[in-house]
Design a protein around this motif. Structure first.
Motif, PDB file in Angstrom:
ATOM      1  N   UNK A  75     -74.909  12.318   8.403  1.00 32.50           N
ATOM      2  CA  UNK A  75     -76.154  11.945   9.061  1.00 32.50           C
ATOM      3  C   UNK A  75     -76.358  10.434   9.053  1.00 32.50           C
ATOM      4  N   UNK A  76     -75.915   9.771   7.992  1.00 33.16           N
ATOM      5  CA  UNK A  76     -76.032   8.312   7.913  1.00 33.16           C
ATOM      6  C   UNK A  76     -75.153   7.637   8.963  1.00 33.16           C
ATOM      7  N   UNK A  77     -73.959   8.148   9.154  1.00 29.34           N
ATOM      8  CA  UNK A  77     -73.078   7.606  10.194  1.00 29.34           C
ATOM      9  C   UNK A  77     -73.700   7.812  11.571  1.00 29.34           C
ATOM     10  N   UNK A  78     -74.211   8.997  11.813  1.00 20.68           N
ATOM     11  CA  UNK A  78     -74.859   9.281  13.095  1.00 20.68           C
ATOM     12  C   UNK A  78     -76.065   8.379  13.303  1.00 20.68           C
ATOM     13  N   UNK A  79     -76.843   8.166  12.254  1.00 23.89           N
ATOM     14  CA  UNK A  79     -78.005   7.285  12.355  1.00 23.89           C
ATOM     15  C   UNK A  79     -77.563   5.857  12.651  1.00 23.89           C
ATOM     16  N   UNK A  80     -76.487   5.406  12.012  1.00 22.41           N
ATOM     17  CA  UNK A  80     -75.968   4.068  12.302  1.00 22.41           C
ATOM     18  C   UNK A  80     -75.561   3.926  13.758  1.00 22.41           C
ATOM     19  N   UNK A  81     -74.935   4.944  14.313  1.00 20.06           N
ATOM     20  CA  UNK A  81     -74.569   4.916  15.736  1.00 20.06           C
ATOM     21  C   UNK A  81     -75.806   4.902  16.623  1.00 20.06           C
ATOM     22  N   UNK A  82     -76.838   5.617  16.224  1.00 16.00           N
ATOM     23  CA  UNK A  82     -78.089   5.617  16.991  1.00 16.00           C
ATOM     24  C   UNK A  82     -78.784   4.254  16.913  1.00 16.00           C
ATOM     25  N   UNK A  83     -78.750   3.629  15.750  1.00 16.16           N
ATOM     26  CA  UNK A  83     -79.336   2.288  15.609  1.00 16.16           C
ATOM     27  C   UNK A  83     -78.595   1.314  16.513  1.00 16.16           C
ATOM     28  N   UNK A  84     -77.287   1.389  16.493  1.00 14.83           N
ATOM     29  CA  UNK A  84     -76.484   0.517  17.350  1.00 14.83           C
ATOM     30  C   UNK A  84     -76.847   0.724  18.819  1.00 14.83           C
ATOM     31  N   UNK A  85     -76.965   1.994  19.224  1.00 14.02           N
ATOM     32  CA  UNK A  85     -77.275   2.317  20.612  1.00 14.02           C
ATOM     33  C   UNK A  85     -78.706   1.941  20.990  1.00 14.02           C
ATOM     34  N   UNK A  86     -79.682   2.334  20.158  1.00 12.28           N
ATOM     35  CA  UNK A  86     -81.085   2.197  20.531  1.00 12.28           C
ATOM     36  C   UNK A  86     -81.682   0.831  20.238  1.00 12.28           C
TER      37      UNK A  86
END
Length: 157
Positions: free
Chosen positions: A139-150
């Motif tokens: 979930x932390x990796x996914x959140x990091x990808x979302x932060x990068x995107x958003x």
């Protein structure tokens, strides 16, 4: 997402599906065995293991696909800058919680290594508690990808 990310996401979804099916099979088998007066206590422990792991894998899949419930009744009426600020605040809170989950999950796994299942005494209970830090890391990796995107990519647009 790159080729490795797509392959990993497909593998995660496949594993989660297998675990959900296994959980149902274990519970059903245990119920039938109990009805036939030959209880199989290990099936409940195995179903618990499958449920714990499937929960975190499915949470990561839903988070990656933006399929979690969201209430934006008030926030969508705010100015774009306020919406972005709330998005960043949400991501900070989520990241803090996931770091806490990983750290405490590792501690729980470490301290429960000697504990065993009731129905399967030869297997450590840590195989269930390891779902916390592993799921938290996913979930932390996914959140990091979302932060990068958003946050970072959309601020350039």
């Amino acid at each position: 997402m790159d080729s490795f990310g797509n392959t990993a996401a497909k593998a995660e979804a496949w594993i989660a599906g297998v675990l959900l099916v296994l959980m149902v099979v274990f519970v059903f088998t245990g119920g039938i065995a109990r009805m036939m007066h030959t209880p199989m206590n290990w099936t409940i422990d195995a179903a618990t293991w499958a449920f714990a792991w499937a929960t975190f894998l499915c949470a990561d899949i839903a988070w990656r696909r933006d399929s979690l419930m969201a209430v934006d009744l008030f926030t969508r009426r705010l100015p774009i800058s306020a919406q972005k600020g709330l998005t960043i605040l949400n991501y900070v809170l989520i990241i803090a919680f996931l770091i806490f989950l990983v750290v405490t999950g590792l501690w729980l796994s470490w301290t429960s290594w000697e504990r065993s299942f009731r129905g399967i005494p030869s297997i450590s209970y840590s195989w269930i508690t390891l779902s916390l830090p592993v799921g938290g890391l996913l979930l932390l990796v996914t959140t990091g990808l979302k932060v990068k995107r958003d946050v970072f990519l959309r601020s350039r647009a």
